[in-house]
Scaffold this motif. Sequence first.
Motif, mmCIF file in Angstrom:
data_model
loop_
_atom_site.group_PDB
_atom_site.id
_atom_site.type_symbol
_atom_site.label_atom_id
_atom_site.label_comp_id
_atom_site.label_asym_id
_atom_site.label_seq_id
_atom_site.Cartn_x
_atom_site.Cartn_y
_atom_site.Cartn_z
ATOM 1 N N PRO A 17 24.972 60.013 79.916
ATOM 2 C CA PRO A 17 25.489 61.708 79.368
ATOM 3 C C PRO A 17 25.953 62.794 80.645
ATOM 4 O O PRO A 17 26.781 63.340 81.159
ATOM 5 N N ALA A 18 24.721 62.776 81.864
ATOM 6 C CA ALA A 18 25.156 63.345 83.103
ATOM 7 C C ALA A 18 26.185 63.314 83.809
ATOM 8 O O ALA A 18 27.000 64.277 84.113
ATOM 9 N N LEU A 19 26.655 61.875 83.395
ATOM 10 C CA LEU A 19 28.135 61.327 84.972
ATOM 11 C C LEU A 19 29.189 61.367 83.451
ATOM 12 O O LEU A 19 30.015 61.947 83.755
ATOM 13 N N LEU A 20 29.042 61.447 82.187
ATOM 14 C CA LEU A 20 30.264 61.441 80.997
ATOM 15 C C LEU A 20 30.073 63.728 81.449
ATOM 16 O O LEU A 20 31.340 63.769 81.836
ATOM 17 N N SER A 21 29.059 64.277 81.276
ATOM 18 C CA SER A 21 29.530 65.472 81.391
ATOM 19 C C SER A 21 30.310 66.251 82.712
ATOM 20 O O SER A 21 31.147 67.169 83.119
ATOM 21 N N GLY A 22 29.770 65.628 83.723
ATOM 22 C CA GLY A 22 30.318 65.679 85.450
ATOM 23 C C GLY A 22 31.957 64.952 85.665
ATOM 24 O O GLY A 22 32.210 65.754 85.767
ATOM 25 N N THR A 23 31.877 63.973 84.816
ATOM 26 C CA THR A 23 33.589 63.076 85.020
ATOM 27 C C THR A 23 34.405 64.497 84.153
ATOM 28 O O THR A 23 35.216 65.226 84.612
ATOM 29 N N TRP A 24 33.715 65.352 82.849
ATOM 30 C CA TRP A 24 34.496 66.184 82.628
ATOM 31 C C TRP A 24 34.591 67.485 83.241
ATOM 32 O O TRP A 24 35.467 68.185 83.413
ATOM 33 N N VAL A 25 33.985 67.673 84.136
ATOM 34 C CA VAL A 25 33.700 69.251 84.592
ATOM 35 C C VAL A 25 34.864 68.702 85.935
ATOM 36 O O VAL A 25 35.931 69.863 86.365
ATOM 37 N N THR A 26 34.809 67.097 86.417
ATOM 38 C CA THR A 26 36.037 67.664 87.734
ATOM 39 C C THR A 26 36.885 67.570 86.744
ATOM 40 O O THR A 26 37.920 67.631 87.120
ATOM 41 N N LEU A 27 37.208 66.702 85.794
ATOM 42 C CA LEU A 27 38.851 66.942 85.194
ATOM 43 C C LEU A 27 38.845 68.011 85.174
ATOM 44 O O LEU A 27 39.833 68.856 84.310
ATOM 45 N N ILE A 31 42.119 69.836 86.380
ATOM 46 C CA ILE A 31 43.382 70.464 85.128
ATOM 47 C C ILE A 31 44.217 71.648 85.568
ATOM 48 O O ILE A 31 45.449 72.090 85.278
ATOM 49 N N GLY A 32 42.723 72.407 85.666
ATOM 50 C CA GLY A 32 42.861 73.718 85.484
ATOM 51 C C GLY A 32 43.957 73.884 86.911
ATOM 52 O O GLY A 32 44.480 75.443 86.694
ATOM 53 N N ALA A 33 43.136 73.814 88.286
ATOM 54 C CA ALA A 33 44.126 73.987 89.506
ATOM 55 C C ALA A 33 45.588 73.470 89.213
ATOM 56 O O ALA A 33 46.281 73.974 90.099
ATOM 57 N N PHE A 34 45.371 72.538 88.516
ATOM 58 C CA PHE A 34 47.128 71.378 88.734
ATOM 59 C C PHE A 34 47.501 72.577 88.074
ATOM 60 O O PHE A 34 49.253 73.039 88.411
ATOM 61 N N ILE A 35 47.552 72.991 87.011
ATOM 62 C CA ILE A 35 48.791 74.534 86.026
ATOM 63 C C ILE A 35 48.533 75.331 86.701
ATOM 64 O O ILE A 35 50.529 75.948 87.431
ATOM 65 N N VAL A 36 47.277 75.859 87.495
ATOM 66 C CA VAL A 36 47.268 76.921 88.610
ATOM 67 C C VAL A 36 48.612 77.185 89.437
ATOM 68 O O VAL A 36 49.425 77.377 90.288
ATOM 69 N N GLY A 111 44.035 75.145 93.217
ATOM 70 C CA GLY A 111 44.908 75.719 93.063
ATOM 71 C C GLY A 111 46.360 76.516 93.918
ATOM 72 O O GLY A 111 47.202 76.436 93.883
ATOM 73 N N LEU A 112 45.448 77.598 94.403
ATOM 74 C CA LEU A 112 46.065 78.189 95.481
ATOM 75 C C LEU A 112 46.491 77.641 96.780
ATOM 76 O O LEU A 112 47.875 77.497 97.132
ATOM 77 N N VAL A 113 45.808 75.960 96.897
ATOM 78 C CA VAL A 113 46.351 75.607 98.195
ATOM 79 C C VAL A 113 46.653 74.516 98.032
ATOM 80 O O VAL A 113 47.941 74.353 97.664
ATOM 81 N N GLN A 114 46.944 74.225 96.180
ATOM 82 C CA GLN A 114 48.138 73.287 95.948
ATOM 83 C C GLN A 114 49.024 73.940 95.421
ATOM 84 O O GLN A 114 50.606 73.469 95.648
ATOM 85 N N GLY A 115 49.062 75.130 95.268
ATOM 86 C CA GLY A 115 50.347 75.578 95.130
ATOM 87 C C GLY A 115 50.899 76.061 96.505
ATOM 88 O O GLY A 115 52.087 76.191 96.784
ATOM 89 N N ALA A 116 50.793 75.956 97.531
ATOM 90 C CA ALA A 116 50.983 75.564 98.603
ATOM 91 C C ALA A 116 52.142 74.661 98.775
ATOM 92 O O ALA A 116 52.766 74.687 99.268
ATOM 93 N N LEU A 171 44.457 66.716 94.566
ATOM 94 C CA LEU A 171 43.679 66.865 94.053
ATOM 95 C C LEU A 171 42.487 66.340 92.724
ATOM 96 O O LEU A 171 41.189 67.183 93.028
ATOM 97 N N ILE A 172 42.408 65.170 92.627
ATOM 98 C CA ILE A 172 41.260 64.731 91.770
ATOM 99 C C ILE A 172 39.744 64.302 93.119
ATOM 100 O O ILE A 172 38.668 64.526 92.188
ATOM 101 N N LYS A 173 40.437 64.120 93.878
ATOM 102 C CA LYS A 173 39.613 63.640 94.910
ATOM 103 C C LYS A 173 38.913 65.018 95.560
ATOM 104 O O LYS A 173 37.791 65.383 95.945
ATOM 105 N N ASP A 174 39.891 65.539 95.853
ATOM 106 C CA ASP A 174 39.686 67.111 96.541
ATOM 107 C C ASP A 174 38.762 67.932 95.202
ATOM 108 O O ASP A 174 37.836 68.443 95.956
ATOM 109 N N SER A 175 38.379 67.768 93.733
ATOM 110 C CA SER A 175 37.541 68.196 93.231
ATOM 111 C C SER A 175 36.237 68.548 93.859
ATOM 112 O O SER A 175 35.690 68.990 93.989
#
Length: 236
Positions: A17-27, A31-36, A111-116, A171-175
């Motif tokens: 459950p903890a790993l599943l929760s951590g995966t969800w936080v990573t996503l 996703i949030g940073a990618f959109i930003v 998001g700021l870094v990816q935006g650059a 971005l997935i790795k940088d998270s």
Amino acid sequence: MNEAMQLLGFGEGGWGPALLSGTWVTLQISIGAFIVGILIGLLTALAKLYGNPFCQSFARGYTTICRAVPELLLILLFFYGGSSLLNMLLDYLGYGYVEIAGLPVAIIVLGLVQGAYASEIFRGSILAVHSGQAEAGSAYGMNQRKVFFRITLPIMAPHALAGLSNLWVNLIKDSALISVIGTNELLYTAKQAGGSTREYLLFFVSVAVIYYLITLISSYLLRKLEIHLRRWQPKH
């Protein structure tokens, strides 16, 4: 083997459950940073190409700083420095101390870094669109906004998607960098699990497999999207 499955499982004493929760936080972070990043990158690219001298200088300065300063350092500066500045302001206004959550900081900073980086991808993609296309739209009476959304954007999208796909994978790795501020993303959860059970290798290898699966699925979906966007373009 049975002990490893129990540690990774969802039963009593399992870290599933903890790993599943951590995966969800990573996503969520990714996703949030990618959109930003896409929104900031597109605006920055437009500022570089069509903005006034001040906007162009600001956009170039922002891109240079975000590409030059390590992301880990930016995360620490935004989290600790931003927290201190915010609480100094609140204290001046007579309010109490506020604890800043790591998740929104992670999304904003990444998001700021990816935006650059995205701004350069968008800029190159816009420049790849033949000027005659925009001129034809203007000849039909379209204003600059309609020309961009109806002509330039559909043509540039397939060209930009390849670069944006690489940004998404990075971005997935940088998270994982967000683990330094205690956010319970995937890598931080693996560290906790390894520290609690002394089975660091098991959990780190498991997390590596999860990252690989996320990247594999993402690459497949993005490839399908690229094929869809290129469906009307002539094949060479």
